[in-house]
Design a protein around this motif. Structure first.
Motif, PDB file in Angstrom:
ATOM      1  N   UNK A 133      26.663  -3.831  68.736  1.00 54.80           N
ATOM      2  CA  UNK A 133      27.331  -3.495  70.011  1.00 54.80           C
ATOM      3  C   UNK A 133      26.887  -3.098  70.839  1.00 54.80           C
ATOM      4  N   UNK A 134      27.119  -4.089  71.930  1.00 59.55           N
ATOM      5  CA  UNK A 134      26.474  -4.164  73.149  1.00 59.55           C
ATOM      6  C   UNK A 134      27.389  -3.512  74.522  1.00 59.55           C
ATOM      7  N   UNK A 135      27.751  -2.923  75.438  1.00 61.26           N
ATOM      8  CA  UNK A 135      28.176  -2.867  76.805  1.00 61.26           C
ATOM      9  C   UNK A 135      29.504  -4.189  76.870  1.00 61.26           C
ATOM     10  N   UNK A 136      28.660  -5.291  76.668  1.00 65.03           N
ATOM     11  CA  UNK A 136      29.896  -6.488  77.018  1.00 65.03           C
ATOM     12  C   UNK A 136      30.672  -6.669  76.493  1.00 65.03           C
ATOM     13  N   UNK A 137      30.398  -6.595  74.961  1.00 59.29           N
ATOM     14  CA  UNK A 137      31.187  -6.384  73.515  1.00 59.29           C
ATOM     15  C   UNK A 137      33.352  -5.706  73.709  1.00 59.29           C
ATOM     16  N   UNK A 138      32.209  -4.284  75.090  1.00 61.76           N
ATOM     17  CA  UNK A 138      33.647  -3.610  75.199  1.00 61.76           C
ATOM     18  C   UNK A 138      34.788  -3.812  75.992  1.00 61.76           C
ATOM     19  N   UNK A 139      35.990  -3.292  75.756  1.00 67.36           N
ATOM     20  CA  UNK A 139      36.840  -3.388  76.450  1.00 67.36           C
ATOM     21  C   UNK A 139      36.318  -2.472  77.267  1.00 67.36           C
ATOM     22  N   UNK A 140      38.233  -2.100  77.905  1.00 74.14           N
ATOM     23  CA  UNK A 140      38.063  -0.903  79.342  1.00 74.14           C
ATOM     24  C   UNK A 140      38.201   0.540  78.501  1.00 74.14           C
ATOM     25  N   UNK A 141      39.052   0.627  76.846  1.00 67.98           N
ATOM     26  CA  UNK A 141      38.933   1.615  76.650  1.00 67.98           C
ATOM     27  C   UNK A 141      37.040   1.901  75.562  1.00 67.98           C
ATOM     28  N   UNK A 143      35.939 -10.135  70.439  1.00 70.96           N
ATOM     29  CA  UNK A 143      34.856 -10.340  70.023  1.00 70.96           C
ATOM     30  C   UNK A 143      34.176 -10.585  68.566  1.00 70.96           C
ATOM     31  N   UNK A 144      35.583  -9.701  67.524  1.00 71.27           N
ATOM     32  CA  UNK A 144      34.936  -9.925  66.801  1.00 71.27           C
ATOM     33  C   UNK A 144      35.240 -11.819  66.020  1.00 71.27           C
ATOM     34  N   UNK A 145      35.858 -12.380  66.073  1.00 65.40           N
ATOM     35  CA  UNK A 145      36.122 -14.033  65.865  1.00 65.40           C
ATOM     36  C   UNK A 145      34.856 -14.572  66.633  1.00 65.40           C
ATOM     37  N   UNK A 146      33.711 -13.785  67.769  1.00 67.93           N
ATOM     38  CA  UNK A 146      32.745 -14.407  68.182  1.00 67.93           C
ATOM     39  C   UNK A 146      31.607 -14.000  67.100  1.00 67.93           C
ATOM     40  N   UNK A 172      40.240  -1.474  61.794  1.00 68.59           N
ATOM     41  CA  UNK A 172      39.895  -0.469  62.564  1.00 68.59           C
ATOM     42  C   UNK A 172      38.893  -0.922  64.471  1.00 68.59           C
ATOM     43  N   UNK A 173      39.087   0.445  64.957  1.00 67.70           N
ATOM     44  CA  UNK A 173      37.741  -0.105  66.150  1.00 67.70           C
ATOM     45  C   UNK A 173      36.014   0.755  66.004  1.00 67.70           C
ATOM     46  N   UNK A 174      35.428  -1.247  66.491  1.00 66.09           N
ATOM     47  CA  UNK A 174      33.843  -0.810  66.745  1.00 66.09           C
ATOM     48  C   UNK A 174      33.408   0.041  68.026  1.00 66.09           C
TER      49      UNK A 174
END
Length: 139
Positions: A15-23, A30-33, A72-74
């Motif tokens: 998981x890279x920074x670009x994969x995450x949201x504001x939280x 991105x899970x679908x990607x 659950x969240x990554x």
């Protein structure tokens, strides 16, 4: 590195920074990607690149439907395992069960219906026999 393990295919994804949201957690789309990437690498491991299949056979695979469960969240820097299994193989369709796991914990599950389509007519078409044979045989 992509690997095949019995009837399941596994693809590690960081998981890279670009994969995450504001939280700071992986944005839901991105899970679908990740799942798309894992299916592409599964096909490549069978010896078929998507673009080559289109160019040489006039066949493409398209998503028909997705049923997804977010459990659950990554988060940033997690190492994820994208597990892919073919659960149904028809003349022109495949059903995949895919899971995103972190240290064995299931974070996301999806059932994805894929249809083989003739590139020129954009209509369902049979999966090429040699490719279908590879899909049917245990890896």
């Amino acid at each position: 590195m992509h690997s095949l393990d019995g009837s399941a295919s596994h693809l590690p994804v960081r998981v890279y920074y670009e994969d995450t949201d504001a939280a700071g957690v992986v944005y839901y789309a991105n899970y679908l990607k990740y799942c798309e990437r894992a299916r592409t690498e599964w096909l490549r491991a069978l010896g078929y690149a998507q673009e080559s299949l289109r160019e040489t056979r006039g066949r493409v695979f398209v998503v028909r439907s997705v049923a997804a469960e977010y459990l659950s969240s990554a988060q940033l820097d997690d190492l994820l395992d994208i597990e892919t299994r073919v659960t149904e193989l028809g003349r022109a369709k495949l059903t995949f069960t895919q899971r995103v796991l972190r240290d064995g914990q299931i974070l996301f599950e999806a059932t994805v219906l894929i249809v083989c389509v003739d590139w020129n007519t954009r209509k369902p078409a049979s999966i090429p026999a040699d490719l279908r044979s590879l899909m049917e045989s245990p890896q």
